[in-house]
Design an enzyme around this catalytic site. Structure first.
Site, short mmCIF file in Angstrom:
data_model
loop_
_atom_site.label_atom_id
_atom_site.label_comp_id
_atom_site.label_asym_id
_atom_site.label_seq_id
_atom_site.Cartn_x
_atom_site.Cartn_y
_atom_site.Cartn_z
N ASP A 30 0.91 -1.15 0.03
CA ASP A 30 0.18 -0.16 0.15
C ASP A 30 0.85 1.05 -0.09
O ASP A 30 2.07 1.30 0.48
CB ASP A 30 -1.00 0.22 1.16
CG ASP A 30 -0.26 0.21 2.43
OD1 ASP A 30 0.60 -0.44 2.63
OD2 ASP A 30 -0.68 0.81 3.28
N GLU B 246 0.34 -0.64 5.89
CA GLU B 246 1.17 -0.02 6.71
C GLU B 246 1.14 1.39 6.66
O GLU B 246 1.07 2.18 7.89
CB GLU B 246 2.61 -0.27 6.08
CG GLU B 246 3.80 0.12 6.89
CD GLU B 246 4.09 1.36 6.82
OE1 GLU B 246 5.00 2.15 7.89
OE2 GLU B 246 3.93 2.22 5.77
#
Length: 456
Positions: free
Chosen positions: A84, A146
């Protein structure tokens, strides 16, 4: 003999393909499934025998788990990265499209190039360099949240603990401060952010009729926030601890340039720059809620709010530090103002134990790949998942590395980029690390992570 040049084109192609997917975890409309599927496909194509997408954690984003079982007597290495990314932000600040990889002057530009899709590609390169049959066990975990503080990572580590257990954990989500010099991040500050609300009046009052005696909330809040630092700019909150002063210093001229400090503006605090940004607590006023200038009238403001961020030094406890910050704000309310404080974010700091054979093997591998000795540095920022891994696997050696990010990577900002020569060296170093760990296990009979009987 590792020839990273043979696999580098495939790793670079993987990085380009990953950057093209706008896997923004903070956006409710982003399809992170697509980036997870591509990541899984890349490791399947690398002949990793066990690859699956993890999507059974309530509220979690899809992650990828890929496993090469350890040969008999060999240790297992867990390679972590995340697929991500941050939002692109203002497109006007980008010199090229954020989700279209663009190479210029030895750098690859695009959102996620450095943070952290280079990490995925470096892990892939390490496996490809060993033709899908690494000499040690390798488990790859590519997380999908994250950038939103890994809210379900603890649940994932608990559910998949047996499959994620490792002797060495490589977290490729840091940076090298000097190109050509490998750096291991060995300390991280934690965080303890809070919202402070200050009230002085039941309602707004005319500043002409009542100003001069009735305290307005915004002035009161400014005075309260000013108590957070002393006259030198050092944090004045009682009870906060500092960590060990790092051996590697951060040159002030370089720090000023990278932090975009204006000419003539002095720096906060005392001591070396490295001590101030890596080993000491830091307090910042991140935002203030009050009447905007455009909407202002001659009215005494009854209530004002601020978000205060605390970076917690290595060796301190973030929960205790957050309570100390809240206590300070409550105790220093000016003129009897009513103050309420709510701690909103907590992330523990972390210090890595760099003794023992696993780190010795890592230093050899990275020295051979970069041609320079490893330097240990700190990070002023927080990587909350590091503490989660350390808690889940307390006996594992944790290695926090760069996969090509350097001081010019501009992660989270416009024109994010990865230094391609650094990326190549990182790929080479990871491949050599697997070899070195296998050699160490063979020479010693096992990879004893306890350093008492070991010398390099």
């Amino acid at each position: 003999m590792i020839d990273i040049g043979e696999v580098l084109p495939a790793a670079r192609a993987a990085l380009d393909a990953l950057v093209r997917i706008p896997s923004v975890s903070a956006s409710p409309t982003t399809d992170l499934r697509r980036s997870a599927e591509l990541t899984a496909e890349l490791f399947r194509d690398a002949n990793v025998p066990e690859v699956e997408i993890i999507d059974d954690i309530p509220g979690g984003q899809p992650a990828v788990l890929a496993t090469c079982p350890a040969p008999p007597g060999m240790p297992t290495v867990l390679l972590y990265a995340h697929h991500d990314v941050q939002p692109a932000g203002d497109l006007g600040g980008w010199a090229s499209a954020p989700f279209e990889p663009s190479e210029r002057d030895g750098r690859l530009y695009g959102r996620g190039t450095a943070d952290d899709k280079a990490g995925i590609a470096a892990h892939l390169a390490a496996i490809l360099a060993h033709e899908g049959r690494p000499p040690v066990g390798v488990t790859v975990l590519i997380e999908g949240e994250e950038e939103i503080s890994s809210p379900t990572l603890p649940a994932m580590l608990a559910r998949y603990r047996d499959r994620l257990a490792a002797d060495v954990i490589v977290l490729a989500d840091s940076e090298n401060l000097r190109v050509g010099t490998p750096m291991f991040t060995t300390t991280l500050r934690g965080t303890a952010a809070c919202l402070v609300e200050l009230r002085t009046l039941k309602s707004g009052a005319h500043s002409g009729s009542f100003g001069g005696a009735a305290p307005d909330a915004l002035t009161s809040l400014c005075r309260l926030l000013a108590t957070l630092h002393d006259e030198n700019g050092d944090v004045a909150v009682s009870g906060l601890r500092s960590g060990e002063i790092p051996a590697y210093d951060y040159p002030e001229a370089r720090y000023r340039a990278e932090a975009s400090v204006l000419d003539g503006v002095g720096l906060h605090g005392t001591g070396s720059v490295a001590a101030r940004v890596w080993a000491k607590p830091a307090v910042s006023v991140l935002a203030i809620d009050a009447t905007s200038v455009a909407d202002a009238s001659n009215t005494l403001v009854p209530v004002a709010r601020a978000k205060v961020g605390l970076r917690v030094a290595p060796g301190d406890d973030a929960v205790r530090a957050g309570a100390a910050l809240a206590q300070h704000l409550t105790a220093h309310a000016p003129w009897g103002a009513r103050v309420s404080v709510t701690v909103t974010e907590i992330a523990q700091p972390h210090a890595v134990d760099t003794s023992g054979p696993a780190f010795a093997a890592a230093r050899r591998a990275y020295r051979d790949a970069y041609g320079n000795d490893v330097v240990h540095i700190g990070s002023g920022g927080s990587i909350p998942f590091v503490a989660e891994f350390a808690t889940a696997f307390p006996s594992a050696a944790i290695l926090i590395t760069s996969a090509g990010a350097d001081n010019e990577a501009n992660a989270h900002g416009a024109n994010e980029s990865v230094h391609l020569a650094e990326f190549e060296r990182a790929c080479h170093a990871e491949a050599l690390l697997l070899t070195e760990l296998a050699r160490q296990a063979t020479d010693g009979g096992r990879l004893d992570l306890q350093p008492a009987e070991y010398s390099e």
